[in-house]
Design an enzyme around this catalytic site. Structure first.
Site, PDB file in Angstrom:
ATOM      1  N   TYR A 174       0.668  -1.232   0.018  1.00  0.00           N
ATOM      2  CA  TYR A 174      -0.115  -0.178  -0.204  1.00  0.00           C
ATOM      3  C   TYR A 174       0.827   1.203   0.100  1.00  0.00           C
ATOM      4  O   TYR A 174       0.942   2.141  -0.837  1.00  0.00           O
ATOM      5  CB  TYR A 174      -1.013  -0.053   1.235  1.00  0.00           C
ATOM      6  CG  TYR A 174      -1.895   1.131   1.386  1.00  0.00           C
ATOM      7  CD1 TYR A 174      -3.165   1.067   0.867  1.00  0.00           C
ATOM      8  CD2 TYR A 174      -1.345   2.602   1.904  1.00  0.00           C
ATOM      9  CE1 TYR A 174      -4.018   2.383   0.876  1.00  0.00           C
ATOM     10  CE2 TYR A 174      -2.080   3.602   2.043  1.00  0.00           C
ATOM     11  CZ  TYR A 174      -3.317   3.480   1.580  1.00  0.00           C
ATOM     12  OH  TYR A 174      -4.122   4.703   1.513  1.00  0.00           O
ATOM     13  N   ASP A 198      -1.595   6.250  10.287  1.00  0.00           N
ATOM     14  CA  ASP A 198      -0.787   5.102  10.567  1.00  0.00           C
ATOM     15  C   ASP A 198       0.750   5.321  10.566  1.00  0.00           C
ATOM     16  O   ASP A 198       1.543   4.369  11.150  1.00  0.00           O
ATOM     17  CB  ASP A 198      -1.036   3.886   9.825  1.00  0.00           C
ATOM     18  CG  ASP A 198      -1.091   3.918   8.427  1.00  0.00           C
ATOM     19  OD1 ASP A 198       0.125   4.258   7.783  1.00  0.00           O
ATOM     20  OD2 ASP A 198      -2.284   4.582   7.617  1.00  0.00           O
ATOM     21  N   ASP A 273      -4.016  10.426   1.646  1.00  0.00           N
ATOM     22  CA  ASP A 273      -4.165   8.968   2.452  1.00  0.00           C
ATOM     23  C   ASP A 273      -5.361   9.170   3.364  1.00  0.00           C
ATOM     24  O   ASP A 273      -5.636   8.455   4.441  1.00  0.00           O
ATOM     25  CB  ASP A 273      -2.849   8.743   3.122  1.00  0.00           C
ATOM     26  CG  ASP A 273      -2.824   7.199   3.481  1.00  0.00           C
ATOM     27  OD1 ASP A 273      -3.651   6.372   3.134  1.00  0.00           O
ATOM     28  OD2 ASP A 273      -2.422   7.017   4.776  1.00  0.00           O
ATOM     29  N   TYR A 348      -6.271  -6.682   2.399  1.00  0.00           N
ATOM     30  CA  TYR A 348      -7.498  -6.114   1.938  1.00  0.00           C
ATOM     31  C   TYR A 348      -8.443  -7.433   1.312  1.00  0.00           C
ATOM     32  O   TYR A 348      -9.616  -7.072   1.261  1.00  0.00           O
ATOM     33  CB  TYR A 348      -7.495  -5.092   0.679  1.00  0.00           C
ATOM     34  CG  TYR A 348      -6.819  -3.579   1.056  1.00  0.00           C
ATOM     35  CD1 TYR A 348      -6.432  -3.470   2.581  1.00  0.00           C
ATOM     36  CD2 TYR A 348      -6.998  -2.688   0.298  1.00  0.00           C
ATOM     37  CE1 TYR A 348      -6.427  -2.222   2.983  1.00  0.00           C
ATOM     38  CE2 TYR A 348      -6.605  -1.333   0.777  1.00  0.00           C
ATOM     39  CZ  TYR A 348      -6.229  -0.984   1.894  1.00  0.00           C
ATOM     40  OH  TYR A 348      -6.079   0.309   2.281  1.00  0.00           O
TER      41      TYR A 348
END
Lengths: 360, 360
Positions: A174, A198, A273, A348
């Site tokens: 990602y 994150d 993001d 995912y």
């Protein structure tokens, strides 16, 4: 308290006589001390419920057009081996009773309902998927969202915002995708990260010796959780809100972007993001798409003429949502070109589209 | 005929009085013309089944320790919008009735049971996962196995052998991993592929100008299916069983390996792409482990002293099966060292371990 729910289904090439099928199974139910109730379905096949000890429930349906379904519910603390035996006995007997007529036997992994740790986090495109989650390591409600960090043996800790799987410690793919998959040179560049709480993008890009990275994350509690529990993603970058070549601002990105536009501030890279449906303290636009376009528009306004804008899109199968997003890209005050890439982000469990946009 | 099965679960912080909860829901059931049967659970909470028109079935359980579960079954051709409304009405009403006591509301995507196209192919580590499969493009029984090729929008065509997802057209990561992730030079080398009927490894390695690749696939029907339906994986390589630098032998690899050992034939690379190692570690599976060890042993015997052996292992979470495999690696007639790597193969929906072994 959790309920285990087993299903066992027989697809048949032709409809079957329920009387003989059911008669052949009754001895198995009676051995297990299950009490039978036969229901009137008004011509829609045979339906019986069987209630047993310890809250056990079995539903047997012989549907009128080539399908037999069995449901078995029991509590997690029940004798699971005994119930496995029951299900195996039913399967074995049905194989004999329906011999020559079976096109498929399907026994799915048991659904566990109401468990303390929830393992089911459906994909963006609406499919059921079960994760190997064994622990909730962080669970907080902020002013903006519910923040969970869940432990998976294979993906490491997983950040889940308002029920959406955001990023796991396994998901360097990602971070790579949303920073240009290694095709960009960040050395000496000015970078703006929208969201990114994150810390994955920030931790990766500071290694590239940029001039300055500004990260704008609205939710302190995301940072608090990630800096403790997502260290494979963020390293120690979230331990301080400022470093030699970065600063983290805990605020809403929309007013900040507007300020940057007023000041004529420019960035070589803008990396969006934000969550799929971004959060803002004061969205002045009514619809989600208009709000998305506002952020896009402001982002492109602060982008250097040769700069690049990166963002995540959506599930590769949600073609309608992707088209609508691309429509927004065509409506910006400053015209852009874009390309997209489909990337596999491990946690995912679906293919994900990432966008790159730049000024025409 | 397919059955849609919805679940709606409320986890509660304290047990709830079923009488008032149920009373509050009855009007909704009655509006939908559902006929109620209340069952005696012998102290295990409230349980009622509701049978309606068109074969509809609802099960309502108010469990004795903080859980309310609802199941709703209907046929695929039923009025799905109406049933969505029913489920939404129940959810809304329960939110009010259980107000202040709810810790989680979980509504999973409906299970579709007995459908023509099966979308559920559980992972090797036993989790339920639903694929976006919309078509069966190939379905054949060979002398060895059932071979299915299923179409997914996001993964392309998926090869499924005896119910195990083997490889999808999206899974170049698999081919890369089992050929050394780009760290090897195949130019001028002798390569032996065991299995590999989808043609992915062969198609990739012929590009590297090897001296000779020998591929040994037992099942002609795998090749037949893949050369028609997995062309993103195999290109045109399976159209001919022989090329400038490769040959495909349709036979069992064990006698061939034994012949190679007798002849003193050596390969720079042996790539074991046979189907997955067994998950069961039960004693009666001993012969399977011995069979695996036999193939390993023969493979290492035909390996050049500086050659490499590549193979796929298993799901990263099946640590017991992985340990057992590594045990076999320690029992070979020729001692080997090995390393392993965890790789994300897109269509697997679980992390997968790959092994590299070489002579000590």
């Amino acid at each position: 308290m959790a309920l285990r729910h087993y299903t066992l289904d027989f697809s048949l090439s032709t409809a079957v006589d329920s009387t003989s099928t059911v008669a052949g199974l009754l001895s198995i139910f009676h051995e297990q001390e299950l009490t039978e109730t036969v229901h009137d379905t008004n011509g829609h096949g045979y339906l019986a419920t069987f209630v047993g000890k310890h809250g056990r429930l079995v539903i047997l349906r012989v549907h009128s057009r080539g399908l037999v379904t069995i449901d078995l519910q029991c509590y997690e603390e029940d004798n699971i081996a005994q119930l496995d035996n029951l299900l195996n006995a039913l399967e074995k007997k049905l194989k004999v009773l329906l011999n020559g007529n079976i096109t498929r036997i399907k026994k799915l992994p048991a659904l566990v309902r109401g468990a303390k740790v929830d393992r089911y986090w459906p994909t963006a495109d609406g499919r059921i998927v079960e994760y190997d989650i064994d622990q909730v390591v962080y669970d907080e409600d902020s002013d903006y969202q519910n923040i969970k960090i869940l432990h998976s043996r294979q993906y490491g800790n997983i950040l889940v915002l308002d029920g959406d799987v955001n990023l796991a410690e396994s998901d360097f793919a990602y971070t790579q995708a949303i920073t240009g998959n290694g095709r960009e040179s960040y050395a000496g560049k000015e970078v703006l990260i929208l969201g990114g709480g994150d810390g994955g993008i920030l931790a990766e890009l500071v290694k590239k010796k940029p001039k300055m990275i500004t990260m704008v994350e609205i939710d302190q509690k995301v940072i608090d959780g990630c800096k403790r529990h997502m260290r494979k993603t963020c390293g120690d970058i979230l331990d301080n809100l400022k470093g030699d070549c970065y600063q983290i601002l805990i605020e809403d990105c929309v007013p900040l972007l507007k300020k940057y536009v007023r000041e004529g501030r420019m960035f070589d890279y803008v990396i969006n993001d934000l969550t799929a449906i971004p959060i803002s303290t004061a969205p002045e636009e009514d619809s989600m798409w208009e709000f998305l376009r506002l952020i896009l528009d402001l982002s492109i306004q602060v982008l250097h003429p040769r700069g690049k804008y990166f963002t995540q899109g959506n599930s590769a199968t949600l073609t309608e949502a992707l088209s609508l997003y691309e429509e927004q890209l065509g409506k910006l005050s400053c015209p852009v070109d874009f390309r997209k890439e489909v990337v596999c982000v491990p946690s995912y469990l679906e293919q994900w589209v990432f966008y790159t946009a730049w000024k025409k």
